[in-house]
Design a protein around this motif. Structure first.
Motif, PDB file in Angstrom:
ATOM      1  N   LEU A   1      11.294  -2.876  -2.461  1.00 15.46           N
ATOM      2  CA  LEU A   1      10.149  -2.528  -1.616  1.00 15.46           C
ATOM      3  C   LEU A   1       9.131  -1.700  -2.391  1.00 15.46           C
ATOM      4  O   LEU A   1       7.911  -1.940  -2.323  1.00 15.46           O
ATOM      5  CB  LEU A   1      10.647  -1.772  -0.387  1.00 15.46           C
ATOM      6  N   ALA A   2       9.620  -0.736  -3.163  1.00 18.61           N
ATOM      7  CA  ALA A   2       8.720   0.076  -3.984  1.00 18.61           C
ATOM      8  C   ALA A   2       8.088  -0.744  -5.096  1.00 18.61           C
ATOM      9  O   ALA A   2       6.911  -0.547  -5.434  1.00 18.61           O
ATOM     10  CB  ALA A   2       9.490   1.263  -4.574  1.00 18.61           C
ATOM     11  N   SER A   3       8.832  -1.690  -5.665  1.00 18.19           N
ATOM     12  CA  SER A   3       8.327  -2.483  -6.772  1.00 18.19           C
ATOM     13  C   SER A   3       7.255  -3.476  -6.328  1.00 18.19           C
ATOM     14  O   SER A   3       6.223  -3.631  -6.975  1.00 18.19           O
ATOM     15  CB  SER A   3       9.487  -3.233  -7.443  1.00 18.19           C
TER      16      SER A   3
ATOM     17  N   SER B   1       4.532  -0.898  -3.784  1.00 12.32           N
ATOM     18  CA  SER B   1       4.182   0.501  -4.050  1.00 12.32           C
ATOM     19  C   SER B   1       4.476   1.380  -2.841  1.00 12.32           C
ATOM     20  O   SER B   1       3.816   2.387  -2.626  1.00 12.32           O
ATOM     21  CB  SER B   1       2.702   0.641  -4.426  1.00 12.32           C
ATOM     22  N   VAL B   2       5.449   0.971  -2.046  1.00 19.22           N
ATOM     23  CA  VAL B   2       5.808   1.699  -0.830  1.00 19.22           C
ATOM     24  C   VAL B   2       6.786   2.813  -1.185  1.00 19.22           C
ATOM     25  O   VAL B   2       7.704   2.618  -1.970  1.00 19.22           O
ATOM     26  CB  VAL B   2       6.416   0.738   0.214  1.00 19.22           C
ATOM     27  N   ALA B   3       6.591   4.005  -0.577  1.00 13.65           N
ATOM     28  CA  ALA B   3       7.403   5.174  -0.924  1.00 13.65           C
ATOM     29  C   ALA B   3       8.346   5.607   0.190  1.00 13.65           C
ATOM     30  O   ALA B   3       9.124   6.540   0.001  1.00 13.65           O
ATOM     31  CB  ALA B   3       6.500   6.349  -1.298  1.00 13.65           C
ATOM     32  N   MET B   4       8.285   4.935   1.354  1.00  8.11           N
ATOM     33  CA  MET B   4       9.148   5.348   2.463  1.00  8.11           C
ATOM     34  C   MET B   4       9.245   4.221   3.473  1.00  8.11           C
ATOM     35  O   MET B   4       8.297   3.464   3.670  1.00  8.11           O
ATOM     36  CB  MET B   4       8.608   6.619   3.128  1.00  8.11           C
TER      37      MET B   4
ATOM     38  N   ASP C   1       0.851  -1.191   0.000  1.00 10.14           N
ATOM     39  CA  ASP C   1       0.000   0.000   0.000  1.00 10.14           C
ATOM     40  C   ASP C   1       0.887   1.242   0.000  1.00 10.14           C
ATOM     41  O   ASP C   1       1.769   1.383   0.850  1.00 10.14           O
ATOM     42  CB  ASP C   1      -0.884  -0.015   1.248  1.00 10.14           C
ATOM     43  N   TYR C   2       0.627   2.151  -0.926  1.00 13.59           N
ATOM     44  CA  TYR C   2       1.412   3.383  -1.020  1.00 13.59           C
ATOM     45  C   TYR C   2       1.399   4.179   0.277  1.00 13.59           C
ATOM     46  O   TYR C   2       2.348   4.888   0.596  1.00 13.59           O
ATOM     47  CB  TYR C   2       0.854   4.241  -2.163  1.00 13.59           C
TER      48      TYR C   2
END
Length: 406
Positions: free
Chosen positions: A240-242, A245-248, A214-215
């Motif tokens: 992790l982002a791939s 969809s995590v940004a931090m 989840d973003y």
């Protein structure tokens, strides 16, 4: 959304149609995400490979590029993600002339807009790293997550049009990771095995990403027993982002904004979890067609390590090694490129494998099975018809030299 006098003027068209379009686009994005106003940004980073743009996208850029210079020039430093080819090696990759022509048109349009053609997804290692608290408009997900987490600067995932809009206006809607409350940890992961190699850090990113998924989730990792290197955090964040969809993310004692945690535990991650993640990508593969080091582009230190593993050996199948245009000249000067290519590797610059017509390369070269040390790459390539395997750098070298997985 509240608009300043300058923003209202751009929206009215006083600064020309390009900035008017940019403000209209940003208003739609900002209203959708509930932004109250805009925040000035210091840099923009644009993802716009020609495989994604297509002919229509390139023609749209060209229409902006012929506007009068004061109307079309970006107003903040603006850089680019990897391009769709390395022109010096395009024939060896079997890229077609229409691909190269589209690339040249795109480059000419961006240059007319005043964009710096850096062609890199590791700008945080090579160009100008963000500063804690600085607001940016970064497109590449691996760039944004590293910038938010490791550097403490602020960016959302800015899609190509949004990043270009920020470049033209010098601002972006103030939502998401531009807000302090969004940057706090929401999930806790207890890590019982600190990864030792880059592919393991990617696997850890994949496991955490699948659970977070989840973003708007910000995972925090407890149990990391040493300070990771920049390359290790690069691979972890990109995966992790791939996968999520995590940004931090936060790692207490390591990342700058990690605080006292009072959030629910999402999972306990063991060494067996990482092994199971890797095993899922190698169960049906024996013979290997191509070995790829890419996604993210390799740092100078990764290239040196790879060269050391290849010394005295010879690749029996295609071995592609992708780095940035900033790193490549140093690798040339230090003899690293020569060592890799003496072993049969091909060092590529300014591209990224999955953004470079991966399906067409597979069909033209007869590639299907692919080995890599990038967890991000194995996550993407299934959609292009490959059967990818995630191995360590040394195992990838062994596969390149034997044509098989041991």
């Amino acid at each position: 959304m509240r608009l300043s006098e300058q923003e209202s003027a751009m929206l009215a068209g006083d600064a020309g149609p390009a900035r008017q379009w940019a403000m209209q686009h940003q208003l739609r994005v900002g209203r959708y995400f509930g932004a109250a106003d805009f925040v000035p940004v210091a840099q923009a980073h644009i993802m716009a490979d020609t495989e994604s743009l297509g002919v229509a996208g390139v023609e749209w850029l060209e229409r902006l590029a012929v506007l009068p210079e004061p109307q079309r020039r970006v107003c903040i430093p603006t850089i680019t993600d990897p391009r769709g080819t390395d022109f010096t090696a395009a024939s060896r990759l079997k890229h077609q002339e229409w691909m190269l022509a589209l690339e040249r048109r795109t480059i000419a349009a961006f240059e007319a807009l005043g964009v710096l053609m850096t062609d890199t997804c590791i700008n945080y290692q090579t160009i100008m790293p963000g500063v804690r608290g600085e607001h940016l408009a970064y497109g590449d997900t691996g760039v944004a997550i590293y910038t938010n987490s490791v550097l403490g600067a602020c960016s959302n995932f800015e899609g190509g049009p949004s990043a270009l809009a920020a470049a033209l206006t010098g601002r972006t809607p103030r939502y998401g990771y531009h807000l302090p409350e969004q940057r706090r940890a929401t999930l806790l992961f207890r890590i019982e095995h600190t990864p030792c190699e880059l592919h393991e850090w990617g696997a850890l990113g994949g496991v955490v990403g699948r659970i977070a998924g989840d973003y708007w989730q910000v995972p925090a990792l407890l149990g990391i027993d040493r300070v990771p290197t920049s390359d290790e955090l690069k691979h972890f964040g990109a995966a992790l982002a791939s996968y999520g969809s995590v940004a931090m993310f936060h790692i207490p004692g390591i990342t700058p904004e990690a605080e006292a945690l009072s959030v629910p535990t999402a999972a306990i991650i063991t060494e067996s979890d990482l092994r199971a993640f890797q095993a899922a990508y190698r169960t049906t593969i024996d013979k290997v067609d191509v070995v790829v080091f890419s996604a993210p582009q390799l740092s100078l230190l990764e290239l040196r390590e790879l060269a050391g593993m290849l010394d005295g050996r010879r690749a029996a199948i295609p071995l592609l090694v992708v780095t940035s245009p900033q790193v490549k000249p140093d690798a040339d000067r230090l003899g690293i490129t020569e060592r890799i290519e003496a072993a049969g590797g091909l060092v590529l610059s300014g591209m990224c494998f999955y953004q470079s017509y991966a399906r067409e390369m597979a069909e033209a070269n007869g590639w299907r099975t692919l080995v890599t040390s990038s967890a991000k790459l194995v996550n993407i390539l299934g959609g292009y018809g490959y059967r990818p395997a995630l191995l360590s750098m040394r195992e990838c070298v062994d596969a390149a030299c034997s044509g098989r997985i041991a």
